[in-house]
Scaffold this motif. Structure first.
Motif, short mmCIF file in Angstrom:
data_model
loop_
_atom_site.label_atom_id
_atom_site.label_comp_id
_atom_site.label_asym_id
_atom_site.label_seq_id
_atom_site.Cartn_x
_atom_site.Cartn_y
_atom_site.Cartn_z
N SER A 47 0.94 -1.17 0.01
CA SER A 47 0.09 -0.01 0.04
C SER A 47 0.91 1.30 -0.07
O SER A 47 2.14 1.22 0.12
N LEU A 48 0.22 2.42 -0.45
CA LEU A 48 1.12 3.81 -0.27
C LEU A 48 1.72 3.94 1.33
O LEU A 48 2.92 4.43 1.07
N HIS A 49 1.08 3.79 2.19
CA HIS A 49 1.68 4.18 3.42
C HIS A 49 2.20 3.21 4.18
O HIS A 49 2.91 3.70 5.38
N LYS A 50 1.96 1.99 4.06
CA LYS A 50 2.59 1.23 4.80
C LYS A 50 2.69 0.98 6.39
O LYS A 50 3.28 0.72 7.25
N HIS A 51 1.09 1.48 6.57
CA HIS A 51 0.95 1.67 8.05
C HIS A 51 1.00 0.73 8.88
O HIS A 51 1.32 0.52 10.24
N GLY A 52 0.76 -0.79 8.49
CA GLY A 52 1.03 -1.85 9.46
C GLY A 52 2.32 -1.95 9.89
O GLY A 52 2.60 -2.28 10.93
N THR A 53 3.41 -1.98 8.98
CA THR A 53 4.79 -2.00 9.21
C THR A 53 5.16 -0.85 10.26
O THR A 53 5.88 -1.11 11.24
N GLU A 112 -2.97 1.63 -9.73
CA GLU A 112 -1.78 0.62 -10.10
C GLU A 112 -0.50 1.29 -10.24
O GLU A 112 0.47 1.06 -9.87
N GLU A 113 -0.75 2.43 -11.02
CA GLU A 113 0.34 3.19 -11.37
C GLU A 113 1.01 3.96 -10.10
O GLU A 113 2.17 3.79 -9.74
N GLN A 114 0.14 4.30 -9.00
CA GLN A 114 0.45 4.95 -7.96
C GLN A 114 1.38 3.81 -7.07
O GLN A 114 2.40 4.24 -6.48
N LEU A 115 0.91 2.58 -6.99
CA LEU A 115 1.45 1.54 -6.30
C LEU A 115 2.63 1.13 -6.81
O LEU A 115 3.79 0.87 -6.25
N ALA A 116 2.74 1.16 -8.22
CA ALA A 116 4.09 0.83 -9.00
C ALA A 116 5.08 1.86 -8.63
O ALA A 116 6.32 1.52 -8.54
#
Length: 119
Positions: A47-53, A112-116
């Protein structure tokens, strides 16, 4: 080092149906992860923000479980290993009606482009 079981509280409910931190900023997520200690729901590393990690590292709560329907794997950030663990308090995934990525009304057409570009 503590055993992964020291970071699991099976009786704690999840914080909600989506990433608690993305909800605060009006963002969206790809997949969800649940803190096995406090129930905090955060978005995955894809995901964009990786809040879990981020939650795991800032809180010291090093064990997460997938919060995706049909997935029950755990991950221990302390040992960098996946493992099978106990059943956590329900619900054990986001609602089946919730889209992936989600929530649908906040997912941009170019997600999809944002995540890539975030990889």
């Amino acid at each position: 080092m503590s055993d992964a079981s020291d970071f699991i509280r099976a009786d704690v409910s999840p914080s909600g149906p989506g990433c608690a931190d993305c909800e605060k900023i009006g963002s969206w997520w790809l997949h969800l992860r649940r803190c096995a200690f406090c129930g905090h729901i955060g978005c995955c590393d894809d995901s964009l923000h990786k809040h879990g990690t981020t939650h795991a590292h800032t809180s010291g709560h090093r064990v997460i479980q997938s919060f995706e329907p049909g997935e029950d794997w755990f991950w221990d950030f302390g040992t960098e290993t996946a493992f099978d663990g106990p059943a956590l308090a329900p619900p054990r995934s986001h609602p089946l009606t919730q889209t992936t990525p989600g929530p649908a009304e906040r997912v941009p057409a170019d997600w999809e482009e944002q995540l890539a570009g975030n990889a």
